[in-house]
Structure formats: C-alpha cells, structure tokens
Scaffold this motif. Structure first.
Motif, PDB file in Angstrom:
ATOM      1  N   PRO A 182      50.903  38.325  43.598  1.00 32.88           N
ATOM      2  CA  PRO A 182      50.532  38.146  45.010  1.00 32.88           C
ATOM      3  C   PRO A 182      49.275  38.927  45.401  1.00 32.88           C
ATOM      4  O   PRO A 182      48.565  38.534  46.320  1.00 32.88           O
ATOM      5  N   ASN A 183      49.036  40.066  44.745  1.00 34.09           N
ATOM      6  CA  ASN A 183      47.852  40.857  45.091  1.00 34.09           C
ATOM      7  C   ASN A 183      47.317  41.543  43.832  1.00 34.09           C
ATOM      8  O   ASN A 183      47.880  41.414  42.741  1.00 34.09           O
ATOM      9  N   ASN A 184      46.250  42.262  43.998  1.00 27.68           N
ATOM     10  CA  ASN A 184      45.588  42.931  42.870  1.00 27.68           C
ATOM     11  C   ASN A 184      46.358  44.208  42.498  1.00 27.68           C
ATOM     12  O   ASN A 184      46.431  45.149  43.290  1.00 27.68           O
ATOM     13  N   PRO A 185      46.938  44.278  41.278  1.00 27.29           N
ATOM     14  CA  PRO A 185      47.707  45.475  40.900  1.00 27.29           C
ATOM     15  C   PRO A 185      46.841  46.571  40.266  1.00 27.29           C
ATOM     16  O   PRO A 185      47.354  47.655  39.950  1.00 27.29           O
ATOM     17  N   LEU A 186      45.563  46.287  40.055  1.00 28.26           N
ATOM     18  CA  LEU A 186      44.704  47.232  39.340  1.00 28.26           C
ATOM     19  C   LEU A 186      44.160  48.295  40.287  1.00 28.26           C
ATOM     20  O   LEU A 186      43.855  48.011  41.454  1.00 28.26           O
ATOM     21  N   PRO A 187      43.991  49.528  39.792  1.00 22.53           N
ATOM     22  CA  PRO A 187      43.406  50.585  40.625  1.00 22.53           C
ATOM     23  C   PRO A 187      41.889  50.659  40.415  1.00 22.53           C
ATOM     24  O   PRO A 187      41.344  50.090  39.465  1.00 22.53           O
ATOM     25  N   ASP A 188      41.223  51.365  41.315  1.00 26.12           N
ATOM     26  CA  ASP A 188      39.827  51.706  41.074  1.00 26.12           C
ATOM     27  C   ASP A 188      39.754  52.698  39.914  1.00 26.12           C
ATOM     28  O   ASP A 188      40.684  53.484  39.682  1.00 26.12           O
ATOM     29  N   ARG A 213      30.160  55.933  35.967  1.00 28.41           N
ATOM     30  CA  ARG A 213      30.109  54.639  36.646  1.00 28.41           C
ATOM     31  C   ARG A 213      31.467  54.343  37.265  1.00 28.41           C
ATOM     32  O   ARG A 213      32.515  54.768  36.740  1.00 28.41           O
ATOM     33  N   VAL A 214      31.423  53.633  38.361  1.00 33.69           N
ATOM     34  CA  VAL A 214      32.631  53.253  39.087  1.00 33.69           C
ATOM     35  C   VAL A 214      32.969  51.799  38.781  1.00 33.69           C
ATOM     36  O   VAL A 214      32.084  50.926  38.806  1.00 33.69           O
ATOM     37  N   VAL A 215      34.226  51.535  38.469  1.00 35.40           N
ATOM     38  CA  VAL A 215      34.701  50.175  38.230  1.00 35.40           C
ATOM     39  C   VAL A 215      35.681  49.825  39.343  1.00 35.40           C
ATOM     40  O   VAL A 215      36.848  50.230  39.310  1.00 35.40           O
ATOM     41  N   PRO A 216      35.230  49.091  40.376  1.00 38.00           N
ATOM     42  CA  PRO A 216      36.143  48.731  41.475  1.00 38.00           C
ATOM     43  C   PRO A 216      37.273  47.850  40.977  1.00 38.00           C
ATOM     44  O   PRO A 216      37.135  47.115  39.988  1.00 38.00           O
ATOM     45  N   HIS A 239      44.386  62.096  44.614  1.00 36.65           N
ATOM     46  CA  HIS A 239      44.261  60.643  44.504  1.00 36.65           C
ATOM     47  C   HIS A 239      44.057  60.168  43.058  1.00 36.65           C
ATOM     48  O   HIS A 239      43.827  58.975  42.842  1.00 36.65           O
ATOM     49  N   VAL A 240      44.138  61.059  42.080  1.00 40.19           N
ATOM     50  CA  VAL A 240      44.016  60.655  40.667  1.00 40.19           C
ATOM     51  C   VAL A 240      45.416  60.390  40.132  1.00 40.19           C
ATOM     52  O   VAL A 240      46.295  61.269  40.184  1.00 40.19           O
ATOM     53  N   ALA A 285      44.987  56.326  42.250  1.00 43.22           N
ATOM     54  CA  ALA A 285      46.214  55.731  42.785  1.00 43.22           C
ATOM     55  C   ALA A 285      45.867  54.498  43.617  1.00 43.22           C
ATOM     56  O   ALA A 285      44.810  54.445  44.265  1.00 43.22           O
ATOM     57  N   THR A 286      46.725  53.514  43.584  1.00 46.59           N
ATOM     58  CA  THR A 286      46.456  52.275  44.331  1.00 46.59           C
ATOM     59  C   THR A 286      46.447  52.505  45.835  1.00 46.59           C
ATOM     60  O   THR A 286      45.924  51.683  46.593  1.00 46.59           O
TER      61      THR A 286
END
Length: 302
Positions: A120-126, A95-98, A154-155, A68-69
C-alpha cells in the motif's frame, strides 16, 4: 685455499656416489620430502593470489545509515551534513538516497516489480551512504564510525557494506597462521627424513669410517660428506617440490577459470616470487645440513 676446495670437492663427490649407489631409496626420501614441501608451497600460492583481491575489494568500504521510517523530512540531509562536518578527515564522499528513489530503482527490477505492486505504501527508509577515505586499518575505522552513527537520533540501522571483506581478511589472517604451522610441521618432516637418511648412511659406512679414523682422518673429514648429503637432499627436495607445485597449479587454474569467469573476474593461482622460492630452497638446504650434523654427531660415536 686449494686444499680446502679439494676437501670439499672430494666430500661432494663422495656424497653423489653414495646417492647413486642407492637410487631407489634416495629417490624415495626425496619424494617424501618434496611432497611435504609442496603443501606449504600450494598454500602460499593461494595466499599470494588471494591477498591482492582482498586489498582491491576493501579499498573504499561504504557505510550505509538507514533512518527510521518515522524520521521527519530533511533528516537524511541533516545527517549527511553532520557526517561531513564531524568526520571530514575520514569520509571521502557522502550521498543521500531518498526512499522514493530507492523504491523507483527496485521497481525497475522485474524481480521486485510484482512484489512491490501489492504494497500500500513505500516501506523503504531514507538512507545516507558514506564512502570512507583510504588508509591504514580501514575496516577498524569503518566499524568505529558505524558504532558512533548507530547512536544518533532517528538512525534505525547502520550497515557496514564491507562486512564480508572483513571476514575475508580474517580468513586470510587465519590462513597465514595455519600456513606457518604447516611449514613448521613440514620442517619437522624434513628434519626427520634427513636424520634417518644420514643415520642409515652412517651405519652402512661404519667400517669405512672406522678405517678412516685409524689412518688419521679428522672428525670434520668424516662428517663433511654427510653434511653435504643433508644439504643436497634438502635442495633437491625443494626443487622437486617447486616443480610439483607448479605442475599442480595448471589443473587447479583450469578448474578455477570457469568459476572466476562466472563472477566476471580474472583470478588465477601462482607461486610466490623467485626471491621467496630462493629463500625456501636455501632454507631447506640449511635445515637438511643441520639435521645431518645432528644425526652424524649421534650416529658416528663408535
């Protein structure tokens, strides 16, 4: 032994003479059976050629866990470590993709650069990407892990990247069942064609059979040429069907070549191996002999 071989040689020669006496009808019957047999052969060629591709594509599926963002910082690393600890035997690598790295990769793509510039900001989640280990029932295990991870805190979403591979495997299973049904229908066609051919031959040879019985011919002697007729018809039809299927694969592969190259793949259709083809030839011959025996038993009762 010599007498037994002489009887079978005589029956075979009689069968060949009867086939040669009616070349057009014999050829027509063979073509009908051959065309029917060519259909499952072409279906088998598609399955034989597609199965290695499916196995190659589904060797190491990946499961992607999107957070979740609103997840706190460091949650992705914690979930990755939890996956390593709880599912070490089933996970090959994690592996983690920030989110910032994912956004940077998208901005490197010109097709996404202009669209992302107005945000305006980053809409992508980790994201956490888990590569599963090889083994039996890989797609099933991947689905179970995805269902388990979806319940973690948090998933937001768990995506099984090999969903389309599972669909391909399901299509292949469906095609195998369909091919078995088609083969059964073709077997019925072969039985009917041989049955009618032998029946017509028995009717044409009615007087000859009656005279042979009067002079002491046994039922085995009378029926043996018809059994050879059925078996030989089945074998010849199978050989013609294999030749026709092989000839049909040439234009099909030429048309498929351009499509495969557009995807950067090397894919072509091919017939099953020689052992399977040999089994098909022998099986068709046996099926023809059984149909002939059934027909001649019913058609020579006079």
């Amino acid at each position: 032994m010599k007498s037994w071989l002489r009887l079978h040689r005589y029956a075979l020669m009689v069968t060949l003479r009867r086939l040669a006496a009616q070349p057009f009808s014999s050829l027509a019957n063979l073509l009908v059976m051959a065309l029917a047999l060519a259909l499952p052969l072409l279906g088998a060629a598609i399955l034989v050629s597609a199965q290695p591709v499916a196995r190659q594509l589904s060797v190491t599926p990946e499961v992607t866990v999107y957070l979740a963002t609103t997840a706190p910082a460091g949650t992705a690393d914690a979930i990755a470590q939890r996956i390593r600890d709880d599912h070490a035997a089933q996970v090959q690598a994690v592996r983690v993709v920030p989110r910032d790295e994912a956004l940077a990769q998208l901005r490197n793509d010109p097709t996404w650069d202009q669209a992302l510039a107005v945000l305006p900001n980053n809409p992508l989640p980790d994201a956490v990407v888990a590569t599963l280990t090889e083994g039996e029932h890989l797609a099933q295990r991947a689905g179970q892990l995805a269902e388990t991870w979806q319940k973690w805190e948090h998933v937001d979403l768990v995506q099984l990247d090999s969903d389309w591979v599972q669909r391909l495997e399901a299509i292949l299973r469906f095609a195998r069942v369909g091919l078995i049904f088609l083969a059964a229908c073709v077997a019925a066609v072969v039985l009917a064609a041989v049955f009618n051919t032998v029946r017509m031959q028995a009717m044409l040879q009615r007087e000859e059979i009656a005279v042979a019985r009067l002079v002491g011919a046994t039922e085995s002697f009378v029926r043996r040429p018809f059994l050879y007729l059925g078996a030989l018809s089945g074998v010849l039809a199978a050989l013609i069907a294999i030749a026709a299927a092989a000839a049909a694969l040439t234009p099909l592969n030429n048309a498929l070549l351009g499509l495969a190259r557009s995807y950067g793949a090397d894919f072509s259709l091919r017939l099953p191996g020689l052992p399977i083809l040999a089994v098909a030839i022998v099986g068709t011959g046996i099926l023809g002999a059984l149909a002939a025996r059934w027909s001649v038993t019913r058609s020579t009762r006079f």
